[in-house]
Design an enzyme around this catalytic site. Structure first.
Site, mmCIF file in Angstrom:
data_model
loop_
_atom_site.group_PDB
_atom_site.id
_atom_site.type_symbol
_atom_site.label_atom_id
_atom_site.label_comp_id
_atom_site.label_asym_id
_atom_site.label_seq_id
_atom_site.Cartn_x
_atom_site.Cartn_y
_atom_site.Cartn_z
ATOM 1 N N CYS A 153 -5.256 0.891 -4.218
ATOM 2 C CA CYS A 153 -5.534 1.873 -4.301
ATOM 3 C C CYS A 153 -4.615 3.281 -4.552
ATOM 4 O O CYS A 153 -5.486 4.126 -5.293
ATOM 5 C CB CYS A 153 -6.593 2.445 -2.915
ATOM 6 S SG CYS A 153 -5.601 2.132 -1.914
ATOM 7 N N ASP A 170 -12.791 6.524 -7.133
ATOM 8 C CA ASP A 170 -13.150 5.176 -5.582
ATOM 9 C C ASP A 170 -13.124 3.796 -6.533
ATOM 10 O O ASP A 170 -13.557 3.455 -7.759
ATOM 11 C CB ASP A 170 -13.667 5.822 -5.094
ATOM 12 C CG ASP A 170 -13.218 4.948 -3.945
ATOM 13 O OD1 ASP A 170 -12.864 3.604 -4.118
ATOM 14 O OD2 ASP A 170 -13.760 5.447 -2.484
ATOM 15 N N HIS A 212 -7.241 3.104 2.895
ATOM 16 C CA HIS A 212 -7.654 3.907 1.247
ATOM 17 C C HIS A 212 -7.318 4.625 0.472
ATOM 18 O O HIS A 212 -7.732 5.541 1.439
ATOM 19 C CB HIS A 212 -9.238 2.708 1.098
ATOM 20 C CG HIS A 212 -9.603 2.561 0.003
ATOM 21 N ND1 HIS A 212 -8.663 2.368 -1.314
ATOM 22 C CD2 HIS A 212 -10.756 3.572 -0.913
ATOM 23 C CE1 HIS A 212 -10.207 2.428 -2.054
ATOM 24 N NE2 HIS A 212 -10.808 3.133 -1.943
ATOM 25 N N TRP A 213 -6.967 5.018 -0.324
ATOM 26 C CA TRP A 213 -7.188 5.728 -1.230
ATOM 27 C C TRP A 213 -7.877 6.100 -2.275
ATOM 28 O O TRP A 213 -8.273 4.902 -2.906
ATOM 29 C CB TRP A 213 -5.963 6.066 -1.788
ATOM 30 C CG TRP A 213 -3.917 5.886 -0.421
ATOM 31 C CD1 TRP A 213 -3.451 5.082 -0.693
ATOM 32 C CD2 TRP A 213 -3.625 7.533 0.373
ATOM 33 N NE1 TRP A 213 -2.462 5.669 0.353
ATOM 34 C CE2 TRP A 213 -3.536 7.262 1.253
ATOM 35 C CE3 TRP A 213 -4.685 9.215 0.630
ATOM 36 C CZ2 TRP A 213 -2.035 7.678 1.596
ATOM 37 C CZ3 TRP A 213 -3.400 9.694 1.472
ATOM 38 C CH2 TRP A 213 -2.554 9.419 1.462
ATOM 39 N N TRP A 223 1.131 -1.527 0.172
ATOM 40 C CA TRP A 223 -0.094 0.015 -0.221
ATOM 41 C C TRP A 223 0.661 1.039 -0.175
ATOM 42 O O TRP A 223 1.960 1.232 0.930
ATOM 43 C CB TRP A 223 -1.005 0.125 1.064
ATOM 44 C CG TRP A 223 -1.806 1.038 1.214
ATOM 45 C CD1 TRP A 223 -2.935 1.084 0.490
ATOM 46 C CD2 TRP A 223 -1.856 1.974 1.969
ATOM 47 N NE1 TRP A 223 -3.475 2.335 1.126
ATOM 48 C CE2 TRP A 223 -3.105 3.114 2.540
ATOM 49 C CE3 TRP A 223 -0.737 2.841 2.570
ATOM 50 C CZ2 TRP A 223 -3.324 4.607 3.065
ATOM 51 C CZ3 TRP A 223 -0.992 3.848 3.377
ATOM 52 C CH2 TRP A 223 -2.291 4.750 3.659
#
Length: 220
Positions: A163, A121, A104-105, A27
Site C-alpha cells: 500500500c 486507495d 494501511h496507507w 509494509w
C-alpha cells in the site's frame, strides 16, 4: 552496523531497518514514505515546488487526530498551504496520535482552489473513514466551507504490504502530470502495475544508496 543512520535528507532520517523494508515483502513505515515525499517535492518535481506541498506522515497523523484547530498553527503555518495548488498527505488507519503505526496507507490530495479532496486507495477504500476525518480536519484549519470528498479509481494492490508503495507511486504520477501537462487529472495511474510497484521499491533502494554515497564523498 546495527541500526545506524543511512541517510539524512531534508527533514527525513533513514536507518538501516527503514531501508530494509524496501527489500520486500514488507509494509513501508512512515520514515520511508516521508523520505519519498521529500524527494518528490524537492528533487523529482522541484519545478512544482510552489504548486505541491507534501505533508509528512507524522504531521498528517497529528492533523487527523488533533482536538483543537489552534494546535495545528505551529505545524502548518510555516507551510503556507493556502498558497499552494495541491496538498498531498499519506493517510494511515492508525488511531494513535503519538504513533503512526497502523496497517494501511493511502493518498489524500486537496485541490486548494476548488476545495475538493481526492482519495487514492489501493485497497478498496479501506482508509475511507480515516481519509474523510483527515479531510474534515484540514478543511476546518484552512477554512474550506464546502469541501467535497471523492474516492478516485486506481489500481488495486494484490497483497497486504504494498500500500505504501502505491501511495508513493500515485504521488509521483500526479506530480509528473502537473509538471508536464498542467493537469493532475490526466495522470496515468493505470501504469501502476504490480511490476511497476516492485520496480519502485528497487528504485527507492538505489536512490537511497546513491544519496548516501554522494554525502560520503561530498566535502563539507
Amino acid at each position: 552496523m546495527g541500526d545506524d543512520v543511512v541517510l539524512s535528507f531534508h527533514d527525513s532520517l533513514l536507518r538501516v531497518s527503514d531501508v530494509h523494508l524496501l527489500s520486500g515483502p514488507y509494509w513501508l513505515n512512515d520514515n520511508i514514505i516521508g523520505f519519498a515525499f521529500e524527494f518528490i517535492e524537492n528533487v523529482l518535481c522541484k519545478d512544482c515546488s510552489g504548486i505541491f506541498s507534501f505533508i509528512s506522515p507524522q504531521v498528517t497523523q497529528f492533523i487527523k487526530l488533533v482536538n483543537e484547530p489552534g494546535e495545528l498553527d505551529a505545524f502548518l503555518e510555516p507551510l503556507s498551504l493556502s498558497t499552494k495548488k495541491f496538498v498531498a498527505l499519506a493517510v494511515n488507519d492508525s488511531e494513535s496520535r503519538s504513533d503512526v503505526g497502523g496497517s494501511h496507507w493511502s493518498l489524500l490530495v486537496l485541490d486548494v482552489d476548488s476545495g475538493v479532496f481526492r482519495h487514492y486507495d489501493s485497497s478498496s477504500q479501506h482508509n475511507h473513514d480515516a481519509a474523510r476525518l483527515l479531510a474534515r480536519q484540514l478543511a476546518r484549519y484552512m477554512r474550506i466551507v464546502s469541501d467535497r470528498f471523492v474516492e478516485e479509481e486506481m489500481p488495486q494492490q494484490r497483497n497486504g504490504y504494498d500500500c505504501g508503495v502505491y501511495a508513493i507511486a500515485v504521488a509521483e504520477e500526479l506530480c509528473k502530470s502537473e509538471m508536464h501537462i498542467g493537469d493532475v487529472g490526466s495522470a496515468n495511474l493505470a501504469s501502476i502495475t504490480p511490476s511497476y510497484v516492485e520496480s519502485c521499491r528497487q528504485r527507492l533502494r538505489k536512490l537511497i544508496s546513491e544519496l548516501h554515497d554522494e554525502k560520503i564523498h561530498t566535502p563539507n
